[in-house]
Motif scaffolding. Structure first.
Motif, PDB file in Angstrom:
ATOM      1  N   GLN A  37       0.845  -1.277  -0.107  1.00 53.87           N
ATOM      2  CA  GLN A  37      -0.067   0.058  -0.048  1.00 53.87           C
ATOM      3  C   GLN A  37       0.639   1.243   0.023  1.00 53.87           C
ATOM      4  O   GLN A  37       0.439   2.138  -0.702  1.00 53.87           O
ATOM      5  CB  GLN A  37      -0.895   0.086   1.210  1.00 53.87           C
ATOM      6  CG  GLN A  37      -2.054  -0.957   1.103  1.00 53.87           C
ATOM      7  CD  GLN A  37      -2.854  -0.922   2.274  1.00 53.87           C
ATOM      8  OE1 GLN A  37      -2.376  -0.616   3.529  1.00 53.87           O
ATOM      9  NE2 GLN A  37      -4.061  -1.158   2.282  1.00 53.87           N
ATOM     10  N   LEU A  38       1.837   1.204   0.646  1.00 56.12           N
ATOM     11  CA  LEU A  38       2.885   2.433   0.733  1.00 56.12           C
ATOM     12  C   LEU A  38       3.322   2.560  -0.723  1.00 56.12           C
ATOM     13  O   LEU A  38       3.412   3.778  -1.013  1.00 56.12           O
ATOM     14  CB  LEU A  38       4.117   2.158   1.800  1.00 56.12           C
ATOM     15  CG  LEU A  38       3.752   2.051   3.168  1.00 56.12           C
ATOM     16  CD1 LEU A  38       4.984   1.666   4.043  1.00 56.12           C
ATOM     17  CD2 LEU A  38       3.670   3.619   3.657  1.00 56.12           C
ATOM     18  N   LYS A  39       3.725   1.770  -1.603  1.00 56.98           N
ATOM     19  CA  LYS A  39       3.943   1.999  -2.701  1.00 56.98           C
ATOM     20  C   LYS A  39       3.173   2.313  -3.914  1.00 56.98           C
ATOM     21  O   LYS A  39       3.369   3.373  -4.352  1.00 56.98           O
ATOM     22  CB  LYS A  39       4.677   0.618  -3.421  1.00 56.98           C
ATOM     23  CG  LYS A  39       5.138   0.636  -4.804  1.00 56.98           C
ATOM     24  CD  LYS A  39       5.825  -0.669  -5.366  1.00 56.98           C
ATOM     25  CE  LYS A  39       6.483  -0.465  -6.821  1.00 56.98           C
ATOM     26  NZ  LYS A  39       6.900  -1.697  -7.260  1.00 56.98           N
ATOM     27  N   LYS A  40       1.954   1.958  -3.570  1.00 54.08           N
ATOM     28  CA  LYS A  40       0.701   2.377  -4.119  1.00 54.08           C
ATOM     29  C   LYS A  40       0.482   4.144  -4.027  1.00 54.08           C
ATOM     30  O   LYS A  40       0.422   4.786  -4.854  1.00 54.08           O
ATOM     31  CB  LYS A  40      -0.583   1.710  -4.034  1.00 54.08           C
ATOM     32  CG  LYS A  40      -1.826   1.927  -4.738  1.00 54.08           C
ATOM     33  CD  LYS A  40      -2.855   1.021  -4.550  1.00 54.08           C
ATOM     34  CE  LYS A  40      -4.007   1.572  -5.040  1.00 54.08           C
ATOM     35  NZ  LYS A  40      -4.641   2.704  -4.673  1.00 54.08           N
ATOM     36  N   ILE A  41       0.265   4.364  -2.902  1.00 54.78           N
ATOM     37  CA  ILE A  41       0.108   5.594  -2.099  1.00 54.78           C
ATOM     38  C   ILE A  41       1.172   6.573  -2.724  1.00 54.78           C
ATOM     39  O   ILE A  41       0.869   7.610  -3.247  1.00 54.78           O
ATOM     40  CB  ILE A  41       0.150   5.773  -0.630  1.00 54.78           C
ATOM     41  CG1 ILE A  41      -1.290   5.073  -0.137  1.00 54.78           C
ATOM     42  CG2 ILE A  41       0.214   7.195  -0.243  1.00 54.78           C
ATOM     43  CD1 ILE A  41      -2.467   5.734  -0.545  1.00 54.78           C
ATOM     44  N   ARG A  42       2.460   6.303  -2.871  1.00 58.33           N
ATOM     45  CA  ARG A  42       3.579   6.800  -3.177  1.00 58.33           C
ATOM     46  C   ARG A  42       3.502   7.430  -4.622  1.00 58.33           C
ATOM     47  O   ARG A  42       3.737   8.493  -5.106  1.00 58.33           O
ATOM     48  CB  ARG A  42       4.800   6.407  -2.775  1.00 58.33           C
ATOM     49  CG  ARG A  42       6.088   7.240  -2.621  1.00 58.33           C
ATOM     50  CD  ARG A  42       7.261   6.734  -2.003  1.00 58.33           C
ATOM     51  NE  ARG A  42       7.709   5.322  -2.610  1.00 58.33           N
ATOM     52  CZ  ARG A  42       7.763   4.186  -2.178  1.00 58.33           C
ATOM     53  NH1 ARG A  42       7.543   4.122  -0.716  1.00 58.33           N
ATOM     54  NH2 ARG A  42       7.831   3.206  -2.893  1.00 58.33           N
ATOM     55  N   ARG A  43       3.132   6.232  -5.379  1.00 61.81           N
ATOM     56  CA  ARG A  43       3.061   6.498  -6.957  1.00 61.81           C
ATOM     57  C   ARG A  43       1.806   7.541  -7.234  1.00 61.81           C
ATOM     58  O   ARG A  43       1.980   8.319  -8.299  1.00 61.81           O
ATOM     59  CB  ARG A  43       2.776   5.144  -7.484  1.00 61.81           C
ATOM     60  CG  ARG A  43       4.287   4.609  -7.672  1.00 61.81           C
ATOM     61  CD  ARG A  43       4.002   3.224  -8.426  1.00 61.81           C
ATOM     62  NE  ARG A  43       5.490   2.679  -8.387  1.00 61.81           N
ATOM     63  CZ  ARG A  43       5.952   1.515  -9.253  1.00 61.81           C
ATOM     64  NH1 ARG A  43       5.036   1.354 -10.100  1.00 61.81           N
ATOM     65  NH2 ARG A  43       7.041   1.391  -9.153  1.00 61.81           N
ATOM     66  N   ASP A  44       0.704   7.210  -6.636  1.00 62.69           N
ATOM     67  CA  ASP A  44      -0.398   8.145  -6.614  1.00 62.69           C
ATOM     68  C   ASP A  44      -0.020   9.523  -6.363  1.00 62.69           C
ATOM     69  O   ASP A  44      -0.326  10.295  -6.860  1.00 62.69           O
ATOM     70  CB  ASP A  44      -1.627   7.616  -5.817  1.00 62.69           C
ATOM     71  CG  ASP A  44      -2.403   6.401  -6.311  1.00 62.69           C
ATOM     72  OD1 ASP A  44      -2.210   6.025  -7.476  1.00 62.69           O
ATOM     73  OD2 ASP A  44      -2.911   5.715  -5.591  1.00 62.69           O
ATOM     74  N   ILE A  45       0.596   9.914  -5.150  1.00 62.24           N
ATOM     75  CA  ILE A  45       1.087  11.262  -5.077  1.00 62.24           C
ATOM     76  C   ILE A  45       1.865  11.726  -5.927  1.00 62.24           C
ATOM     77  O   ILE A  45       1.773  12.988  -6.542  1.00 62.24           O
ATOM     78  CB  ILE A  45       1.861  11.282  -3.688  1.00 62.24           C
ATOM     79  CG1 ILE A  45       0.793  10.827  -2.377  1.00 62.24           C
ATOM     80  CG2 ILE A  45       2.772  12.630  -3.315  1.00 62.24           C
ATOM     81  CD1 ILE A  45       1.567  10.458  -1.038  1.00 62.24           C
TER      82      ILE A  45
END
Length: 64
Positions: free
Chosen positions: A42-50
């Motif tokens: 989830q951390l990677k997904k959120i970082r990419r969305d940001i």
């Protein structure tokens, strides 16, 4: 979140989305620090969305 969906939004909605994503990232980092985070992906997904939102905001700023 798809970049095409984000490109159709105006700048105010993108700023709100960025704010929500940053809050979510903070929550996930706190869960990670306290060993409560189950899905670390989830951390990677959120970082990419940001990054996606910030890129589109920068593109819209350069167009004006």
């Amino acid at each position: 979140m798809k970049s095409l969906e984000l490109r159709n939004n105006n700048q105010a909605l993108l700023n709100k989305e960025l704010s929500d994503l940053l809050k979510a990232q903070f929550g996930l980092r706190m869960q990670l620090a306290t060993q409560q985070l189950q899905k670390t992906s989830q951390l990677k997904k959120i970082r990419r969305d940001i990054a996606r939102v910030r890129t589109i905001l920068a593109e819209k700023a350069n167009q004006k």
